[in-house]
Motif scaffolding. Structure first.
Motif, PDB file in Angstrom:
ATOM      1  N   MET B 249       0.832  -1.202   0.000  1.00  0.00           N
ATOM      2  CA  MET B 249       0.000   0.000   0.000  1.00  0.00           C
ATOM      3  C   MET B 249       0.868   1.254   0.000  1.00  0.00           C
ATOM      4  O   MET B 249       0.557   2.252  -0.670  1.00  0.00           O
ATOM      5  CB  MET B 249      -0.927   0.002   1.220  1.00  0.00           C
ATOM      6  N   ARG B 250       1.930   1.216   0.770  1.00  0.00           N
ATOM      7  CA  ARG B 250       2.841   2.367   0.868  1.00  0.00           C
ATOM      8  C   ARG B 250       3.482   2.683  -0.482  1.00  0.00           C
ATOM      9  O   ARG B 250       3.676   3.845  -0.834  1.00  0.00           O
ATOM     10  CB  ARG B 250       3.915   2.030   1.904  1.00  0.00           C
ATOM     11  N   ALA B 251       3.789   1.642  -1.252  1.00  0.00           N
ATOM     12  CA  ALA B 251       4.407   1.855  -2.563  1.00  0.00           C
ATOM     13  C   ALA B 251       3.421   2.438  -3.567  1.00  0.00           C
ATOM     14  O   ALA B 251       3.828   2.976  -4.592  1.00  0.00           O
ATOM     15  CB  ALA B 251       4.969   0.534  -3.086  1.00  0.00           C
ATOM     16  N   GLY B 252       2.135   2.307  -3.279  1.00  0.00           N
ATOM     17  CA  GLY B 252       1.150   2.875  -4.192  1.00  0.00           C
ATOM     18  C   GLY B 252       0.476   1.854  -5.101  1.00  0.00           C
ATOM     19  O   GLY B 252      -0.297   2.228  -5.972  1.00  0.00           O
ATOM     20  N   TRP B 253       0.735   0.585  -4.913  1.00  0.00           N
ATOM     21  CA  TRP B 253       0.008  -0.432  -5.680  1.00  0.00           C
ATOM     22  C   TRP B 253      -1.387  -0.613  -5.094  1.00  0.00           C
ATOM     23  O   TRP B 253      -1.584  -0.464  -3.885  1.00  0.00           O
ATOM     24  CB  TRP B 253       0.765  -1.764  -5.667  1.00  0.00           C
ATOM     25  N   ARG B 254      -2.353  -0.904  -5.971  1.00  0.00           N
ATOM     26  CA  ARG B 254      -3.731  -1.074  -5.499  1.00  0.00           C
ATOM     27  C   ARG B 254      -4.378  -2.292  -6.158  1.00  0.00           C
ATOM     28  O   ARG B 254      -5.347  -2.177  -6.915  1.00  0.00           O
ATOM     29  CB  ARG B 254      -4.569   0.185  -5.800  1.00  0.00           C
ATOM     30  N   PRO B 255      -3.834  -3.498  -5.885  1.00  0.00           N
ATOM     31  CA  PRO B 255      -4.514  -4.691  -6.401  1.00  0.00           C
ATOM     32  C   PRO B 255      -5.930  -4.767  -5.821  1.00  0.00           C
ATOM     33  O   PRO B 255      -6.172  -4.326  -4.700  1.00  0.00           O
ATOM     34  CB  PRO B 255      -3.640  -5.844  -5.888  1.00  0.00           C
ATOM     35  N   ALA B 256      -6.877  -5.298  -6.598  1.00  0.00           N
ATOM     36  CA  ALA B 256      -8.269  -5.317  -6.145  1.00  0.00           C
ATOM     37  C   ALA B 256      -8.430  -6.113  -4.854  1.00  0.00           C
ATOM     38  O   ALA B 256      -9.189  -5.740  -3.967  1.00  0.00           O
ATOM     39  CB  ALA B 256      -9.166  -5.886  -7.239  1.00  0.00           C
ATOM     40  N   VAL B 257      -7.698  -7.212  -4.749  1.00  0.00           N
ATOM     41  CA  VAL B 257      -7.823  -8.085  -3.572  1.00  0.00           C
ATOM     42  C   VAL B 257      -6.469  -8.269  -2.922  1.00  0.00           C
ATOM     43  O   VAL B 257      -5.482  -8.592  -3.601  1.00  0.00           O
ATOM     44  CB  VAL B 257      -8.396  -9.472  -3.961  1.00  0.00           C
ATOM     45  N   LEU B 258      -6.432  -8.065  -1.623  1.00  0.00           N
ATOM     46  CA  LEU B 258      -5.293  -8.407  -0.761  1.00  0.00           C
ATOM     47  C   LEU B 258      -5.906  -9.021   0.492  1.00  0.00           C
ATOM     48  O   LEU B 258      -6.431  -8.298   1.332  1.00  0.00           O
ATOM     49  CB  LEU B 258      -4.502  -7.156  -0.363  1.00  0.00           C
ATOM     50  N   ARG B 259      -5.885 -10.333   0.588  1.00  0.00           N
ATOM     51  CA  ARG B 259      -6.498 -11.010   1.744  1.00  0.00           C
ATOM     52  C   ARG B 259      -5.447 -11.872   2.420  1.00  0.00           C
ATOM     53  O   ARG B 259      -4.917 -12.793   1.809  1.00  0.00           O
ATOM     54  CB  ARG B 259      -7.664 -11.895   1.313  1.00  0.00           C
ATOM     55  N   LEU B 260      -5.196 -11.567   3.667  1.00  0.00           N
ATOM     56  CA  LEU B 260      -4.154 -12.265   4.420  1.00  0.00           C
ATOM     57  C   LEU B 260      -4.791 -13.057   5.566  1.00  0.00           C
ATOM     58  O   LEU B 260      -5.373 -12.459   6.478  1.00  0.00           O
ATOM     59  CB  LEU B 260      -3.170 -11.234   4.995  1.00  0.00           C
ATOM     60  N   TYR B 261      -4.663 -14.372   5.518  1.00  0.00           N
ATOM     61  CA  TYR B 261      -5.260 -15.258   6.530  1.00  0.00           C
ATOM     62  C   TYR B 261      -4.208 -15.709   7.530  1.00  0.00           C
ATOM     63  O   TYR B 261      -3.084 -16.039   7.138  1.00  0.00           O
ATOM     64  CB  TYR B 261      -5.850 -16.497   5.850  1.00  0.00           C
ATOM     65  N   ASP B 262      -4.597 -15.757   8.801  1.00  0.00           N
ATOM     66  CA  ASP B 262      -3.649 -16.289   9.777  1.00  0.00           C
ATOM     67  C   ASP B 262      -3.589 -17.817   9.646  1.00  0.00           C
ATOM     68  O   ASP B 262      -4.297 -18.415   8.827  1.00  0.00           O
ATOM     69  CB  ASP B 262      -3.967 -15.808  11.192  1.00  0.00           C
ATOM     70  N   GLU B 263      -2.704 -18.445  10.426  1.00  0.00           N
ATOM     71  CA  GLU B 263      -2.433 -19.878  10.213  1.00  0.00           C
ATOM     72  C   GLU B 263      -3.681 -20.718  10.440  1.00  0.00           C
ATOM     73  O   GLU B 263      -3.868 -21.747   9.778  1.00  0.00           O
ATOM     74  CB  GLU B 263      -1.264 -20.341  11.095  1.00  0.00           C
ATOM     75  N   ILE B 264      -4.559 -20.293  11.345  1.00  0.00           N
ATOM     76  CA  ILE B 264      -5.770 -21.087  11.600  1.00  0.00           C
ATOM     77  C   ILE B 264      -6.693 -21.041  10.387  1.00  0.00           C
ATOM     78  O   ILE B 264      -7.172 -22.067   9.907  1.00  0.00           O
ATOM     79  CB  ILE B 264      -6.497 -20.567  12.866  1.00  0.00           C
ATOM     80  N   GLU B 265      -6.914 -19.842   9.857  1.00  0.00           N
ATOM     81  CA  GLU B 265      -7.826 -19.711   8.719  1.00  0.00           C
ATOM     82  C   GLU B 265      -7.205 -20.264   7.436  1.00  0.00           C
ATOM     83  O   GLU B 265      -7.912 -20.808   6.579  1.00  0.00           O
ATOM     84  CB  GLU B 265      -8.271 -18.254   8.555  1.00  0.00           C
ATOM     85  N   ALA B 266      -5.884 -20.115   7.302  1.00  0.00           N
ATOM     86  CA  ALA B 266      -5.214 -20.695   6.135  1.00  0.00           C
ATOM     87  C   ALA B 266      -5.389 -22.212   6.144  1.00  0.00           C
ATOM     88  O   ALA B 266      -5.703 -22.830   5.119  1.00  0.00           O
ATOM     89  CB  ALA B 266      -3.735 -20.328   6.135  1.00  0.00           C
ATOM     90  N   GLY B 267      -5.217 -22.824   7.317  1.00  0.00           N
ATOM     91  CA  GLY B 267      -5.377 -24.274   7.428  1.00  0.00           C
ATOM     92  C   GLY B 267      -6.814 -24.716   7.201  1.00  0.00           C
ATOM     93  O   GLY B 267      -7.080 -25.739   6.568  1.00  0.00           O
ATOM     94  N   ARG B 268      -7.763 -23.890   7.669  1.00  0.00           N
ATOM     95  CA  ARG B 268      -9.173 -24.255   7.566  1.00  0.00           C
ATOM     96  C   ARG B 268      -9.684 -24.095   6.128  1.00  0.00           C
ATOM     97  O   ARG B 268     -10.377 -24.959   5.607  1.00  0.00           O
ATOM     98  CB  ARG B 268      -9.992 -23.363   8.511  1.00  0.00           C
ATOM     99  N   SER B 269      -9.334 -22.986   5.485  1.00  0.00           N
ATOM    100  CA  SER B 269      -9.938 -22.673   4.182  1.00  0.00           C
ATOM    101  C   SER B 269      -9.074 -23.061   2.985  1.00  0.00           C
ATOM    102  O   SER B 269      -9.577 -23.139   1.868  1.00  0.00           O
ATOM    103  CB  SER B 269     -10.248 -21.173   4.100  1.00  0.00           C
ATOM    104  N   PHE B 270      -7.770 -23.264   3.222  1.00  0.00           N
ATOM    105  CA  PHE B 270      -6.872 -23.562   2.096  1.00  0.00           C
ATOM    106  C   PHE B 270      -5.950 -24.722   2.476  1.00  0.00           C
ATOM    107  O   PHE B 270      -4.729 -24.628   2.333  1.00  0.00           O
ATOM    108  CB  PHE B 270      -6.059 -22.319   1.729  1.00  0.00           C
ATOM    109  N   ALA B 271      -6.545 -25.801   2.969  1.00  0.00           N
ATOM    110  CA  ALA B 271      -5.755 -26.925   3.484  1.00  0.00           C
ATOM    111  C   ALA B 271      -4.755 -27.402   2.436  1.00  0.00           C
ATOM    112  O   ALA B 271      -5.098 -27.616   1.273  1.00  0.00           O
ATOM    113  CB  ALA B 271      -6.687 -28.058   3.894  1.00  0.00           C
ATOM    114  N   GLY B 272      -3.526 -27.503   2.851  1.00  0.00           N
ATOM    115  CA  GLY B 272      -2.501 -28.023   1.949  1.00  0.00           C
ATOM    116  C   GLY B 272      -1.818 -26.987   1.077  1.00  0.00           C
ATOM    117  O   GLY B 272      -0.765 -27.249   0.501  1.00  0.00           O
TER     118      GLY B 272
END
Lengths: 469, 469
Positions: B249-272
């Motif tokens: 964000m600081r550099a000025g890029w604006r991708p439509a989606v930036l979603r960062l999941y913690d380890e619990i949600e990464a394991g739950r929703s994107f197993a493997g």
């Protein structure tokens, strides 16, 4: 004079004698902004001195003055730096001018959160210079930057020359401290975005000092950009240039600067850069090197598709050097001529009609010498047009009447084209009579807000809304 | 019952018997939103039926109902589509529910000005589908898109999954028609930007139905993007992932989606997809081909600088397919468990403390089963964290008390970390007690606006602000 003495004595008690402005010339200058009509009247010595000009040092002093004024039902006119051009500051003989010029501290820069906080009276150019010294910029460059205060930017809904990338003041204004009419101090905290009821910043953004007095503002900043690329293009006429702006915004490009001058302004400001009769577009892209390397060629290609011709970066360099040097109104007034600017905006479906309609309407006024325009702030849904006109009456006694005839013609044509009567200068007094037509059925909401926040009606009466009866 | 009969008779006279909802089950569903506590109470048959549910077809009918309610001092609860999760809609037995579900017309698409206008009750997914059919998109994708109304988006200050590029609802909301508490209809016109006093849209943005009833909204739209690029990255922990967001964000890029999941949600929703313990970031860039070709590699490089590891586009594809499929609260409630989400936000200097502090505070509550979080909306100055928790009481009688203990813990920790208590779900009833702490000295401004616009206090009493005495 009894009232004036009483007010001065009360203010001395509240904030100390050293906070009252004694010099009559300084006091008179703080009783008006730079509206050309106020300048004209002051040249003719036709403006009253205000009851008092007070320069508080602290928010608590601002609060004391406002609480006193509400109790005593005395008008208070907040004064930032006086660069406004619409007459939002025009204090009567019975008013206290609240000059924020002694509240100019930079409170801090947060380099990680990208925030900077300043007292409301700080000059824009001092604020920007301090940021630059730390490796940052606000990205907000109104032409008035050396003459306007950071609080004034918020009060008038300021727009800067790099707004296409960085946004206008409402996009950069994060948090505030303000004093309400009764002396209550309110503060908000900087958060990136919230869903916690109506956004309270908007009670003061564009309030023109009628809803409260801003004492501190926090703005978003950004690191100085990694790269910048510049190019100018010539178009057969404004029509093709406006189409290039529309396509650029529609595609999703956001160069910091997109300024399109009509043939009159191109000839005046960039002589020789384009052919006679051509419009001229300045493009400035800044940001990461990979972004500007993609953006500038893409915008240039969109321009070529509609008849644009690249003419090199020199006009952009020239503009960057001279962009804030404009002759003052006084030079022209002393020659018997009145010059002013009128910035309006409309959606893309209406903008060509607006540009042509306003110019035609102004040119139909006898006494008009020249009228021209450029677009300096583009959006996905439309753009602004910034008109400049000069008019010369046969007799100087008719100067004001001629001026208002030109304004009337421009405002009527703007409304007829479905545009908005002000893009970024505000309402003040010059547009006040047109505000109801602008807002239509929503107009009463302004009065509802005003009365709720300032039931005694002391805050900047006569600006934005009608003079109280 | 006498009052209820009198109200029903009056409404029949005003708008016709066919506009009253007779089916008690339908009426009860329109008397609440999807707040898990309201769902829980309705499962236990512990919510009253409202005095009446009226479904107006026109703005004039809305006005007639509100004018009547103000005259008679009867509470009116506006209902869009009922997807809110904070209890902003929870009608008492003496209230009229004003259900906008019969006002679902798409009024028009302006393909040149990039505007689309709809009646306030139109479902988001129907609106977006109509735009897609014409080659456009609004770019606003709240998870509730198929369950929420376009007017509700404005009333709650909605945020969409593509907000980093297209902005939140306040950036897309151009003009409106609304009915005030006394039945006055106000309309604004679409203009790209204006400096004509305080921005009146913000009286209704986030008003949660307490300041007026939106009947029509005009939004900015954009052509369907020319290109899209996707990539997922794994990080050792949230700390490095948040740092990647900040630098992007600081550099000025604006991708439509930036979603960062913690380890619990990464394991739950994107197993493997990532290793155990890793955080997972989804990046989606869209726009002109030259922009996405520059943006996605640049963001990936910034991520690698702080320890990110590219893991391919598949997690992004998976999210795009499943992003709006979430289990309803009822499934869990019937198993004796309560599940809810809490979205907050803070500036970059505070976000790590907020993330850690809120999780620790929730986990310290006995009965908490699991708590996790992701960041889904980033800004130059900060980001949000969207927490999910599940809690199971020993006895179902304790379910509500346990729920409020978890919320209390999360809100206290958010305030302690200097965050905002809501990023985009709003206040409703669940956060009401925390709003004064959120806004501090500015809190009274909300009441001032409310009383000015609704002096009789009929509009959605108890949402956002305290229940009237």
């Amino acid at each position: 004079m009894a009232d004036r003495d009483r007010i001065a004595a009360a203010l001395r008690d509240l904030v100390g004698a050293d906070r009252l402005v004694d010099d009559p010339a300084v006091a008179r200058r703080a009783a008006r902004d730079s509206w050309v009509i106020a300048v004209w009247r002051s040249l003719g010595d036709r403006l009253p001195a205000p009851a008092a000009v007070v320069r508080p040092r602290t928010t608590q002093e601002v609060a004391a003055v406002l609480a006193y004024a509400t109790r005593e039902r005395i008008a208070v006119v907040p004064f930032g730096a006086g660069s406004g051009v619409c007459g939002a500051v025009l204090a009567g003989a019975d008013a206290i001018v609240l000059d924020l010029g002694a509240m100019r501290a930079l409170r801090g820069i947060d380099e990680r959160a990208l925030l900077a906080t300043a007292e409301a009276g700080l000059l824009g150019s001092d604020f920007e210079a301090a940021l630059n010294g730390a490796g940052f910029s606000m990205g907000h460059f109104p032409q008035s930057i050396a003459l306007s205060s950071v609080g004034g930017w918020v009060a008038t809904r300021s727009a800067g020359q790099f707004s296409t990338k960085y946004g206008n003041i409402e996009d950069l204004f994060v948090a505030f401290e303000a004093v309400l009419a009764d002396g209550t101090v309110v503060r908000t905290r900087p958060v990136p975005r919230a869903s916690t009821g109506p956004d309270l910043r908007h009670l003061f953004l564009g309030g023109e000092g009628t809803t409260g007095v801003l004492t501190e503002v926090t703005f978003q900043i950004h690191p100085l950009p990694e790269s910048t690329r510049r190019e100018a293009l010539a178009f057969p006429s404004m029509r093709e240039g406006l189409e290039a702006l529309r396509r650029t915004m529609r595609a999703g490009w956001r160069p910091a600067v997109l300024r399109l001058y009509d043939e009159i302004e191109a000839g005046r400001s960039f002589a020789g850069a384009a052919n006679a009769g051509e419009s001229l577009l300045l493009v400035l892209s800044e940001g990461p090197a990979a972004l500007t390397a993609a953006e500038l060629p893409a915008v240039a290609a969109l321009c070529r598709d509609v008849g644009g011709r690249a003419i090199g970066a020199q006009p952009v360099e020239s503009w960057l050097h001279h962009r804030n040097a404009v002759p003052g109104f006084e030079v022209f007034l002393k020659q018997g001529m009145i010059v002013d600017t009128i910035e309006v905006a409309a959606t893309w479906d209406r903008i060509e009609d607006l540009y042509a309609g306003v110019l035609a309407a102004m040119r139909a006024v006898p006494g008009l010498v020249v009228a021209s325009g450029h677009s300096s702030h583009s959006y996905a849904i439309g753009t602004n047009i910034y008109f400049t006109f000069a008019a010369r009456p046969e007799h100087s006694d008719d100067l004001e009447a001629l001026y208002f005839r030109v304004w009337d013609a421009a405002m009527q044509a703007t409304v007829a084209a479905g545009g908005t009567i002000s893009h970024h200068h505000g309402i003040g007094r010059v547009r006040r009579a047109w505000l109801e037509r602008e807002l239509g059925s929503a107009y009463p909401l302004l009065g509802i807000i005003k009365r709720a926040l300032d039931p005694a009606g002391i805050l900047n009466p006569g600006a934005l809304l009608p003079e109280p009866a």
